[in-house]
Design an enzyme around this catalytic site. Structure first.
Site, PDB file in Angstrom:
ATOM      1  N   ARG A  46       0.811  -1.225   0.000  1.00 34.05           N
ATOM      2  CA  ARG A  46       0.000   0.000   0.000  1.00 34.05           C
ATOM      3  C   ARG A  46       0.841   1.270   0.000  1.00 34.05           C
ATOM      4  NH1 ARG A  46      -5.750   0.048   2.181  1.00 34.05           N
ATOM      5  NH2 ARG A  46      -5.517   2.253   1.848  1.00 34.05           N
ATOM      6  N   LYS A 143      -1.675 -18.825   5.732  1.00 34.32           N
ATOM      7  CA  LYS A 143      -2.523 -18.929   6.911  1.00 34.32           C
ATOM      8  C   LYS A 143      -2.626 -17.581   7.637  1.00 34.32           C
ATOM      9  CE  LYS A 143      -1.206 -20.675  10.843  1.00 34.32           C
ATOM     10  NZ  LYS A 143      -0.397 -20.217  11.995  1.00 34.32           N
ATOM     11  N   HIS A 173       3.272 -24.383   6.394  1.00 34.78           N
ATOM     12  CA  HIS A 173       4.716 -24.472   6.194  1.00 34.78           C
ATOM     13  C   HIS A 173       5.339 -25.701   6.861  1.00 34.78           C
ATOM     14  CE1 HIS A 173       5.164 -22.489  10.142  1.00 34.78           C
ATOM     15  NE2 HIS A 173       6.418 -22.901  10.135  1.00 34.78           N
ATOM     16  N   HIS A 235      -0.879 -27.102  11.758  1.00 30.01           N
ATOM     17  CA  HIS A 235       0.397 -27.825  11.780  1.00 30.01           C
ATOM     18  C   HIS A 235       0.295 -29.197  12.469  1.00 30.01           C
ATOM     19  CE1 HIS A 235       1.724 -24.020  10.430  1.00 30.01           C
ATOM     20  NE2 HIS A 235       1.959 -23.453  11.592  1.00 30.01           N
TER      21      HIS A 235
HETATM   22  C1  BG6 Z   1       3.236 -20.177  12.669  1.00 32.83           C
HETATM   23  C2  BG6 Z   1       2.513 -19.634  13.862  1.00 32.83           C
HETATM   24  O1  BG6 Z   1       2.344 -20.772  11.771  1.00 32.83           O
HETATM   25  O2  BG6 Z   1       4.175 -21.162  13.088  1.00 32.83           O
HETATM   26  C3  BG6 Z   1       3.472 -19.070  14.882  1.00 32.83           C
HETATM   27  O3  BG6 Z   1       1.608 -18.624  13.452  1.00 32.83           O
HETATM   28  C4  BG6 Z   1       4.542 -20.080  15.222  1.00 32.83           C
HETATM   29  O4  BG6 Z   1       2.781 -18.663  16.056  1.00 32.83           O
HETATM   30  C5  BG6 Z   1       5.172 -20.659  13.964  1.00 32.83           C
HETATM   31  O5  BG6 Z   1       5.527 -19.432  16.013  1.00 32.83           O
HETATM   32  C6  BG6 Z   1       6.099 -21.816  14.293  1.00 32.83           C
HETATM   33  O6  BG6 Z   1       6.786 -22.217  13.141  1.00 32.83           O
HETATM   34  P1  BG6 Z   1       8.230 -22.878  13.247  1.00 32.83           P
HETATM   35  O7  BG6 Z   1       8.544 -23.270  11.840  1.00 32.83           O
HETATM   36  O8  BG6 Z   1       9.145 -21.822  13.789  1.00 32.83           O
HETATM   37  O9  BG6 Z   1       8.095 -24.040  14.167  1.00 32.83           O
END
Ligand code: BG6
Length: 484
Positions: A46, A143, A173, A235
């Site tokens: 933006r 997400k 992810h 996750h």
């Molecule tokens: C994200 C969450 O999807 O995953 C976060 O929104 C979290 O709150 C993160 O900290 C953790 O990802 P990773 O890859 O660091 O374990």
């Protein structure tokens, strides 16, 4: 496989995710020569910044997140970046984007929506209205993909009006993490495990994602979300699916996604009674993490004083299928925990009879620990004879450290997932029905918490969560692995 030339458009291109994860991931792939020479990254935001002003911001906010910097490679990489300023909700401001995109049907075009989810539908509509949603384009949804079943359905329906399912990449992810894919390799690339991978031989499964970090500057998002929505619905359930799914017929996207969907649909639904018995939610209080004092959740910047948002959740889940009936799956995630740890523990049943001069209960059941974080590896715990005279058995470990075993450089989750989007490979992305099935299972829990008076249980930062979490698994005569 070499990538086709592409224009990658990042909506939310000046935001946190783009700066911390997406641009560094693209840089890493560029350094490895994965990107075609003329491929471009068009960052949409933006702010009415000039190209130079935007690159200055990239230098300041993204470069510190690179694993390693090669100045020449970085200088080459930022030449791929084009900044476009527009109001994503207003199609009449899209002209600069139309102009920036190359009008060539042979190119791959990806729109990555790293924006709040309430903008997804509007952006897709605007892409359609301006003729940018072409048959060769793909859309990536970051997400949170909704906050309940209704909003997830709405996102699916509205994005689905513009893009077909095969063009939609819903990111989780965790599926981009190397060890998660290795779990597929372990289960379906070896003959050893599959015959044992069932209720007859497995007693229980634990899945933990523990973090040391708190909520930081994400309170605006987090307080309306909580651990169940932020981590468990996506996750943890995705990890559960990969552990529990039936063997897919191939690694093709729909074969894998059908198998995961079946798991989600087989999860035993909670009633208000079973819910109270099988779920623990907590919220962190002040404490110490790695020796440093940290504040209570409610004292974090912008936290509502009486917030009821959970920062920890532990659930005993069950899967109603022939393979898994009666096998508890303990899922747990929390912030401000004692350690940063993500792992899956599959525990096998005890031996039926000891032939040794040792009581049965001195035999640790075999277990397989699949470690995602901080290090990546697999550990098989076995009973072995201790050296020397006599016949005394003790637990011993077979360890596979991926870093030691495979010297090849690792890829961050976002690197792998971005490459897959650019290749059009959907296996590691959630299908719309999977997303809805996950929300469908979680929704009674959300509703229950919304309508009852109870509060999350406070736990001290730097611990493993509320004592009730140990009691949840302790009731079945078990312990969380790190407490064992
Ligand atoms: C994200 C969450 O999807 O995953 C976060 O929104 C979290 O709150 C993160 O900290 C953790 O990802 P990773 O890859 O660091 O374990």
């Amino acid at each position: 496989m070499a990538l086709n030339d592409f224009d990658l458009v990042l909506f939310g291109g000046s935001g946190d995710l783009a700066m911390r994860k997406l641009l560094p991931a693209m840089y890493s792939r560029d350094v490895c020569n994965d990107l075609p020479p003329t491929a471009r990254i068009i960052c949409v935001g933006r702010h009415e910044w000039s190209q130079d002003e935007f690159l200055h911001s990239v230098e300041k906010n993204s470069k510190p997140h690179l694993k390693a910097v090669d100045q020449a490679a970085w200088a080459k990489f930022i030449q791929r970046i084009v900044y476009v300023s527009l109001n994503a909700t207003d199609a009449s401001t899209y002209a600069p984007l139309v102009e920036a995109l190359r009008d060539d049907a042979s190119l791959t075009r990806v729109y990555y929506l790293a924006t709040p989810p309430h903008l997804f539908a509007k952006i897709c509509d605007n892409l359609a209205a301006t003729g940018l949603a072409t048959a060769n384009s793909r859309v990536v949804l970051e997400k949170p993909l909704g906050r309940d079943l209704a909003s997830a359905k709405q996102i699916n329906a509205e994005v689905g009006k513009v893009f077909s399912e095969s063009q939609i990449f819903r990111i989780d992810h965790y599926l981009g993490k190397e060890t998660v894919q290795n779990l597929l390799a372990l289960r379906f690339g070896n003959i050893l495990f599959e015959p044992l991978w069932r209720r007859e031989w497995i007693s229980d499964v634990q899945i933990t994602i523990a973090e040391k970090i708190g909520v930081g500057n994400r309170m605006g998002y987090y307080d309306t979300s909580g651990a169940l929505r932020d981590m468990l619905q996506n996750h943890l359930l995705q990890l559960l699916c990969i552990v529990a799914m039936e063997p897919p017929t191939s690694i093709a996207p729909d074969a894998v996604r059908d198998a995961k969907l079946q798991v989600l649909r087989s999860l035993k639904r909670f009633t208000p009674t079973t819910l109270a018995q099988n779920i623990v939610r907590g919220q962190y209080r002040a404490g110490h993490v790695d020796g440093a004092a940290v504040p209570s959740y409610r004292d974090e910047p912008d936290a509502p004083a009486q917030s009821r948002t959970e920062t920890f959740v532990a659930i005993k889940a069950e899967i109603d299928t022939w393979r898994w009936a009666g096998v508890p799956f303990y899922l747990r995630t929390g912030k401000r925990m004692h350690d940063r740890l993500a792992e899956i523990v599959v525990r096998f049943k005890p031996i039926p009879h000891s032939i040794f001069n040792q009581p049965n209960n001195s035999f640790q059941p075999n277990s397989l620990v699949i470690r995602l974080q901080p290090d990546e590896g697999l550990r098989m715990n076995l009973m072995a004879k201790t050296p020397g005279d006599g016949m005394r058995l003790k637990q011993a470990e077979l360890e596979l450290d991926f870093k030691e075993q495979f010297k090849a450089p690792r890829m961050e989750a976002y690197e792998r997932l971005l490459l897959d989007v650019l290749r059009g490979q959907l296996t590691l992305f959630m299908r719309g029905d999977e997303l809805e099935a996950a929300w469908d299972w979680v929704e009674p829990i959300l509703n229950h918490w919304e309508h009852e008076d109870s509060m999350p249980i406070p736990y001290t930062s730097g611990t493993w969560g509320p004592a009730a979490s140990s009691a949840l698994i302790g009731r079945d005569g078990l312990q969380w692995r790190e407490e064992a």
